[in-house]
Motif scaffolding. Structure first.
Motif, PDB file in Angstrom:
ATOM      1  N   ALA A 189      -0.727  -0.553  -9.376  1.00  0.00           N
ATOM      2  CA  ALA A 189      -1.043  -1.690  -8.906  1.00  0.00           C
ATOM      3  C   ALA A 189      -0.033  -2.666  -9.229  1.00  0.00           C
ATOM      4  O   ALA A 189       0.296  -3.837  -8.266  1.00  0.00           O
ATOM      5  N   LEU A 190       1.026  -2.540 -10.207  1.00  0.00           N
ATOM      6  CA  LEU A 190       2.022  -3.509 -10.521  1.00  0.00           C
ATOM      7  C   LEU A 190       3.305  -3.347  -9.378  1.00  0.00           C
ATOM      8  O   LEU A 190       3.513  -3.987  -8.810  1.00  0.00           O
ATOM      9  N   THR A 191       3.317  -1.940  -9.077  1.00  0.00           N
ATOM     10  CA  THR A 191       4.311  -1.489  -8.072  1.00  0.00           C
ATOM     11  C   THR A 191       3.704  -2.097  -6.724  1.00  0.00           C
ATOM     12  O   THR A 191       4.863  -2.779  -5.896  1.00  0.00           O
ATOM     13  N   GLY A 192       2.451  -2.079  -6.237  1.00  0.00           N
ATOM     14  CA  GLY A 192       1.929  -2.584  -5.053  1.00  0.00           C
ATOM     15  C   GLY A 192       2.068  -3.931  -4.957  1.00  0.00           C
ATOM     16  O   GLY A 192       2.764  -4.579  -4.007  1.00  0.00           O
ATOM     17  N   ALA A 193       1.823  -4.795  -6.068  1.00  0.00           N
ATOM     18  CA  ALA A 193       1.994  -6.248  -5.796  1.00  0.00           C
ATOM     19  C   ALA A 193       3.401  -6.568  -5.798  1.00  0.00           C
ATOM     20  O   ALA A 193       3.712  -7.657  -5.083  1.00  0.00           O
ATOM     21  N   THR A 224       0.870  -1.297  -0.026  1.00  0.00           N
ATOM     22  CA  THR A 224       0.015   0.021  -0.161  1.00  0.00           C
ATOM     23  C   THR A 224       0.839   1.173   0.029  1.00  0.00           C
ATOM     24  O   THR A 224       0.670   2.308  -0.690  1.00  0.00           O
ATOM     25  N   MET A 225       1.837   1.375   0.734  1.00  0.00           N
ATOM     26  CA  MET A 225       2.849   2.712   0.672  1.00  0.00           C
ATOM     27  C   MET A 225       3.542   2.461  -0.593  1.00  0.00           C
ATOM     28  O   MET A 225       3.909   3.751  -1.145  1.00  0.00           O
ATOM     29  N   ALA A 226       3.928   1.429  -1.135  1.00  0.00           N
ATOM     30  CA  ALA A 226       4.317   1.538  -2.631  1.00  0.00           C
ATOM     31  C   ALA A 226       3.403   2.010  -3.704  1.00  0.00           C
ATOM     32  O   ALA A 226       3.967   3.013  -4.568  1.00  0.00           O
ATOM     33  N   VAL A 227       2.225   1.885  -3.576  1.00  0.00           N
ATOM     34  CA  VAL A 227       1.356   2.421  -4.303  1.00  0.00           C
ATOM     35  C   VAL A 227       1.010   3.709  -4.257  1.00  0.00           C
ATOM     36  O   VAL A 227       1.095   4.431  -5.233  1.00  0.00           O
ATOM     37  N   LYS A 228       1.311   4.218  -2.944  1.00  0.00           N
ATOM     38  CA  LYS A 228       1.039   5.769  -2.749  1.00  0.00           C
ATOM     39  C   LYS A 228       2.536   6.655  -3.190  1.00  0.00           C
ATOM     40  O   LYS A 228       2.318   7.762  -3.455  1.00  0.00           O
ATOM     41  N   ARG A 229       3.266   5.765  -3.566  1.00  0.00           N
ATOM     42  CA  ARG A 229       4.659   6.413  -3.637  1.00  0.00           C
ATOM     43  C   ARG A 229       5.442   6.199  -5.247  1.00  0.00           C
ATOM     44  O   ARG A 229       6.401   6.106  -5.455  1.00  0.00           O
ATOM     45  N   THR A 230       4.431   5.399  -5.972  1.00  0.00           N
ATOM     46  CA  THR A 230       4.948   4.908  -7.190  1.00  0.00           C
ATOM     47  C   THR A 230       5.641   6.209  -8.076  1.00  0.00           C
ATOM     48  O   THR A 230       6.604   5.740  -8.702  1.00  0.00           O
ATOM     49  N   HIS A 231       4.800   7.266  -7.942  1.00  0.00           N
ATOM     50  CA  HIS A 231       5.690   8.468  -8.836  1.00  0.00           C
ATOM     51  C   HIS A 231       7.167   8.558  -8.383  1.00  0.00           C
ATOM     52  O   HIS A 231       7.797   9.360  -9.016  1.00  0.00           O
ATOM     53  N   GLU A 232       7.586   8.392  -6.977  1.00  0.00           N
ATOM     54  CA  GLU A 232       8.853   8.397  -6.699  1.00  0.00           C
ATOM     55  C   GLU A 232       9.950   7.384  -7.164  1.00  0.00           C
ATOM     56  O   GLU A 232      11.202   7.702  -6.911  1.00  0.00           O
ATOM     57  N   LEU A 233       9.181   6.530  -7.402  1.00  0.00           N
ATOM     58  CA  LEU A 233      10.253   4.951  -7.783  1.00  0.00           C
ATOM     59  C   LEU A 233      10.206   4.920  -9.213  1.00  0.00           C
ATOM     60  O   LEU A 233      11.285   4.398  -9.572  1.00  0.00           O
ATOM     61  N   PRO A 267      10.443   6.709 -12.781  1.00  0.00           N
ATOM     62  CA  PRO A 267      10.566   7.823 -13.524  1.00  0.00           C
ATOM     63  C   PRO A 267       9.385   8.260 -14.522  1.00  0.00           C
ATOM     64  O   PRO A 267       8.928   7.234 -15.234  1.00  0.00           O
ATOM     65  N   PHE A 268       8.865   9.390 -14.503  1.00  0.00           N
ATOM     66  CA  PHE A 268       7.836   9.811 -15.625  1.00  0.00           C
ATOM     67  C   PHE A 268       6.474   9.623 -15.269  1.00  0.00           C
ATOM     68  O   PHE A 268       5.381   9.755 -15.849  1.00  0.00           O
ATOM     69  N   CYS A 269       6.253   8.715 -13.932  1.00  0.00           N
ATOM     70  CA  CYS A 269       4.840   8.384 -13.680  1.00  0.00           C
ATOM     71  C   CYS A 269       4.223   9.742 -12.953  1.00  0.00           C
ATOM     72  O   CYS A 269       4.935  10.183 -12.011  1.00  0.00           O
ATOM     73  N   HIS A 270       3.105  10.143 -12.985  1.00  0.00           N
ATOM     74  CA  HIS A 270       2.424  11.138 -12.615  1.00  0.00           C
ATOM     75  C   HIS A 270       2.079  10.875 -11.252  1.00  0.00           C
ATOM     76  O   HIS A 270       1.771   9.572 -10.547  1.00  0.00           O
ATOM     77  N   PRO A 271       2.428  11.693 -10.250  1.00  0.00           N
ATOM     78  CA  PRO A 271       1.835  11.470  -8.827  1.00  0.00           C
ATOM     79  C   PRO A 271       0.260  11.761  -8.994  1.00  0.00           C
ATOM     80  O   PRO A 271      -0.300  12.519  -9.500  1.00  0.00           O
ATOM     81  N   LEU A 272      -0.453  10.655  -8.388  1.00  0.00           N
ATOM     82  CA  LEU A 272      -1.746  10.449  -8.409  1.00  0.00           C
ATOM     83  C   LEU A 272      -2.561  10.519  -6.928  1.00  0.00           C
ATOM     84  O   LEU A 272      -2.065   9.640  -6.218  1.00  0.00           O
ATOM     85  N   PRO A 273      -3.645  10.933  -6.999  1.00  0.00           N
ATOM     86  CA  PRO A 273      -4.452  10.707  -5.714  1.00  0.00           C
ATOM     87  C   PRO A 273      -5.176   9.494  -5.881  1.00  0.00           C
ATOM     88  O   PRO A 273      -5.770   8.822  -6.754  1.00  0.00           O
ATOM     89  N   ILE A 274      -4.669   8.636  -4.936  1.00  0.00           N
ATOM     90  CA  ILE A 274      -5.270   7.288  -4.871  1.00  0.00           C
ATOM     91  C   ILE A 274      -6.514   7.278  -4.152  1.00  0.00           C
ATOM     92  O   ILE A 274      -6.748   7.654  -2.827  1.00  0.00           O
ATOM     93  N   ASP A 275      -7.600   6.917  -4.608  1.00  0.00           N
ATOM     94  CA  ASP A 275      -8.976   6.805  -4.020  1.00  0.00           C
ATOM     95  C   ASP A 275      -9.144   5.385  -3.251  1.00  0.00           C
ATOM     96  O   ASP A 275     -10.053   5.219  -2.322  1.00  0.00           O
ATOM     97  N   GLY A 276      -8.743   4.395  -3.922  1.00  0.00           N
ATOM     98  CA  GLY A 276      -8.692   3.067  -3.137  1.00  0.00           C
ATOM     99  C   GLY A 276      -7.455   2.132  -3.635  1.00  0.00           C
ATOM    100  O   GLY A 276      -7.016   2.136  -4.513  1.00  0.00           O
ATOM    101  N   CYS A 277      -7.170   1.272  -2.619  1.00  0.00           N
ATOM    102  CA  CYS A 277      -6.343   0.386  -2.835  1.00  0.00           C
ATOM    103  C   CYS A 277      -6.479  -0.953  -1.876  1.00  0.00           C
ATOM    104  O   CYS A 277      -6.792  -0.847  -0.558  1.00  0.00           O
ATOM    105  N   ARG A 278      -6.386  -1.865  -2.560  1.00  0.00           N
ATOM    106  CA  ARG A 278      -6.909  -3.171  -1.782  1.00  0.00           C
ATOM    107  C   ARG A 278      -5.999  -4.468  -2.245  1.00  0.00           C
ATOM    108  O   ARG A 278      -5.644  -4.376  -3.390  1.00  0.00           O
ATOM    109  N   MET A 279      -5.204  -4.830  -1.214  1.00  0.00           N
ATOM    110  CA  MET A 279      -4.445  -6.011  -1.411  1.00  0.00           C
ATOM    111  C   MET A 279      -4.973  -7.166  -0.965  1.00  0.00           C
ATOM    112  O   MET A 279      -5.767  -7.075   0.206  1.00  0.00           O
TER     113      MET A 279
END
Length: 144
Positions: A102-106, A51-60, A62-74
């Motif tokens: 989703a790929l980063t979180g998994a 879940t933490m990785a999902v929220k920080r994907t844009h930091e991991l 390059p070129f991913c947009h920072p996104l507001p995550i409305d829901g994350c389920r693992m």
């Protein structure tokens, strides 16, 4: 970064999966322990890390947009006697999709499982990781 400013914000979701396969003896230990290692509860820790990785994907990535995550389920469960199946579903309303989240979180959840179990064996195998589906944007793929 790709300019998405002209795109409309729409509901988007994606689901990804990664597997972790253990040697038989290690899997048996984990079944007996209720998926606990010397470091603690494996599933709970992996869910937090994913879940933490999902929220920080844009930091991991390059070129991913920072996104507001409305829901994350693992979800993490056995998929046979020696393999854990990790699935990550992510939702947002934005101008770009959440496949990378989703790929980063998994995969980060899978890496966390490895870290928590590496004292038992280094023969643990991570993968494959794959996108199961996405909805929103130009086209839908698979089943999110």
């Amino acid at each position: 970064m790709v300019d998405v400013s002209a795109k409309p914000a729409t509901a988007r979701e994606a689901r990804a999966r990664c597997r972790v396969t253990f040697p038989r003896a290690v899997a048996a230990q984990l079944h007996e322990s209720g998926l606990r290692s010397a470091k603690g509860g494996i599933v709970d820790t992996a869910i937090i890390a994913g879940t933490m990785a999902v929220k920080r994907t844009h930091e991991l990535i390059p070129f991913c947009h920072p996104l507001p995550i409305d829901g994350c389920r693992m979800t993490i469960d056995w998929d046979g006697p020696t393999t854990l199946r990790i699935e990550c579903s992510v939702k947002t309303v934005h101008r770009t999709g959440v496949e990378m989240e989703a790929l980063t979180g998994a995969t980060v959840a899978a890496l966390t499982v490895y870290d928590m179990c590496k004292a038992l064996s280094h023969a643990i195998v991570i993968g494959p990781a794959k996108l199961l589906g996405k909805r929103g944007g130009k086209r839908d793929v698979g089943t999110p």
